[in-house]
Design an enzyme around this catalytic site. Structure first.
Site, PDB file in Angstrom:
ATOM      1  N   ASP A  40     -43.799   2.442   6.469  1.00  0.00           N
ATOM      2  CA  ASP A  40     -43.967   2.793   4.945  1.00  0.00           C
ATOM      3  C   ASP A  40     -42.873   4.015   4.647  1.00  0.00           C
ATOM      4  OD1 ASP A  40     -45.827   4.402   6.393  1.00  0.00           O
ATOM      5  OD2 ASP A  40     -46.531   5.369   4.882  1.00  0.00           O
ATOM      6  N   GLU A 100     -48.466   6.201   6.699  1.00  0.00           N
ATOM      7  CA  GLU A 100     -48.336   7.521   6.950  1.00  0.00           C
ATOM      8  C   GLU A 100     -47.763   8.372   5.865  1.00  0.00           C
ATOM      9  OE1 GLU A 100     -46.212  11.238   8.540  1.00  0.00           O
ATOM     10  OE2 GLU A 100     -45.358   9.743   7.199  1.00  0.00           O
TER      11      GLU A 100
END
Ligand SMILES: [Zn+2]
Length: 470
Positions: free
Chosen positions: A90, A153
């Site tokens: 991400d 994250e």
């Protein structure tokens, strides 16, 4: 087998590595929960990026696994133990001001420009090619090597939380998601709210603070603070006093009066909450100014507390919770959120970071005692303990040797204020990808990674994987 030329092995695969990195970066893997589905809980882009990596793994004949569409892994080798390599697919939103499309992965001046180039898709592909090189060379391994792919994250770490609920914890590992050489120690991070107990009998003063607000995040130094005041007495002196205050303290401010209604604001300097002294906390300055006025009893308690205990003391000395150790430094308190209104009283959001050897329990108790005496209560928003891997461990020693051998530079061990992805591993360190002296442009516009660094990191990861898992 000792004479493997890792740099050369990377060179042979350079074109493919760059191409795959670009393709990976072209997937817009920004959190999009609103459009989440069962198959793509965090959105289509993130899922596409995860599946892209898992497919790359399958193509190489590695074992792959999708864990609830929130995380996954790519594994090679055999053995009881696991060497974990923790990456994430991400990225943070691209924001404005890019020179080229943030998802074009345009190459200029030897750099790949894209959101995620440095954090963390470039290094993820580097680590993947590192696994591929070790596999291509058919080097014998006594451990399984597992790349763990997170998808959250940048937000709430739901990926690793879910992953480790179901999957084995690697015995050792590294995260290519911060700085070279090696980050081996990180402070504990405690976010909490301090809430004022509201007063039943609240005597109103000459100035009523209708509203006071500063900051949006625990871990940032607020660069702006606003207050709305109602002034029943002394409005003529207020502007003079405010100007004197901002001059004395060398901060910028604005003052606007409309009848007996006054709006004031102070501008500070934003910084990461890891070191509050690098910024100027606008909220604390404005609170200190308000504290000099004739306020209601409730407001007075709040602004006096903020001024006496928090303004100009980022180390917790006034609370008597200050501490310092050699490896990880000082206790730091960042006041990221400040809020007051007459109805609900005041709130303070604190991001406290503490060294590895700190007595957290005792300090939390001490803090609570002081707060109670002052008329405040404390609520934890989140807490993540300190993270530390022994400097003499096989993991740290091996990574140091690899780094020094390939770069010719000393592998200085870094201790930081905390927050790297490596802390989700029980015995994990952060290892790259940002080389010393390189500008950290993660999360910024025109994020890039030097192709040279991408190749260097791949060679380091390949040798690290082999030496840690052989
Ligand atoms: Zn990252």
């Amino acid at each position: 087998m000792n004479s493997i030329n890792w740099t050369e092995e990377v060179s042979k695969r350079k074109e493919a590595l760059i191409k795959d990195t670009q393709t990976f970066l072209q997937i817009k893997s920004v959190l999009d929960e609103e459009n989440g589905t069962k198959e793509a809980p965090l959105g289509k882009g993130i899922q596409e990026a995860l599946q892209f990596m898992l497919n790359k793994g399958k193509e190489e004949g590695f074992v792959t696994k999708d864990v609830e569409h929130l995380a996954g892994h790519i594994e090679m080798g055999q053995g009881e133990d696991i060497l974990g390599i923790l990456c994430h697919v991400d990225v943070v939103p691209e924001g404005d001001g890019w020179t080229t499309d943030p998802y074009s992965a345009d190459i200029r001046d030897g750099k790949i420009f894209a959101r995620g180039a440095l954090d963390d898709k470039g290094p993820t592909m580097a680590a993947f090619y590192a696994m591929k090189i070790v596999n291509d060379l058919k080097l014998p391994l006594s451990k399984r090597v597992r790349m763990i792919l997170g998808t959250d994250e940048e937000s709430d770490w739901r990926c690793v939380d879910t992953y480790f609920k179901h999957e084995e914890m690697p015995q050792l590992g590294f995260a290519p998601d911060a700085d070279f050489p090696i980050i081996f120690a990180e402070k504990g991070i405690w976010d909490f709210y301090i809430k004022q107990e509201t007063m039943k009998d609240n005597h109103i003063g000459a100035v009523t603070v209708k509203q006071f607000e500063s900051g949006r995040r625990f871990n940032m130094v607020p660069d702006l603070a606003n207050a709305e005041l109602e002034v029943s007495n002394g409005i003529n002196e207020l502007e003079t006093a405010f100007n004197a205050f901002i001059n004395e303290h060398k901060v910028k401010g604005a003052y606007q009066a409309n009848g007996n209604h006054v709006s004031i604001s102070i501008e500070g300097v934003s910084a990461h909450g890891m070191e509050p002294n690098n910024g100027v906390n606008a909220g604390l300055y404005l609170a200190a100014f308000l504290n000099s006025l004739e306020l209601s009893q409730q407001a007075k308690v709040y602004f006096t507390f903020v001024t006496d205990y928090l303004w100009k003391d980022s180390r917790g000395k006034t609370f008597k919770i200050d501490f310092k150790d050699e490896a990880t430094g000082d206790v730091t308190l960042n006041i990221g959120l400040l809020k007051y209104d007459e109805q609900d009283g005041g709130t303070i959001g604190v991001n406290l970071r503490y060294p590895v050897t700190y007595d957290y329990e005792a300090s939390a108790k001490q803090l609570e005692t002081v707060l109670q005496q002052q008329g405040f209560t404390i609520t934890t928003a989140s807490h993540s303990g300190p993270h530390h891997v022994d400097a003499n461990s096989f993991l740290v020693q091996t990574l140091s040797e690899v780094y020094e051998g390939q770069t010719g530079e000393k592998a200085e061990l870094l201790a930081i204020g905390g927050g790297t992805y490596a802390r989700s591993l029980e015995a994990g360190v952060a290892f790259g990808p940002l080389f010393p002296g390189r500008e950290d442009i993660a999360h910024q516009k025109d994020e890039y990674m030097y192709i040279e660094d991408l190749l260097k990191a791949t060679a380091l990861y390949a040798e690290a994987i082999y030496r840690l898992a052989k």
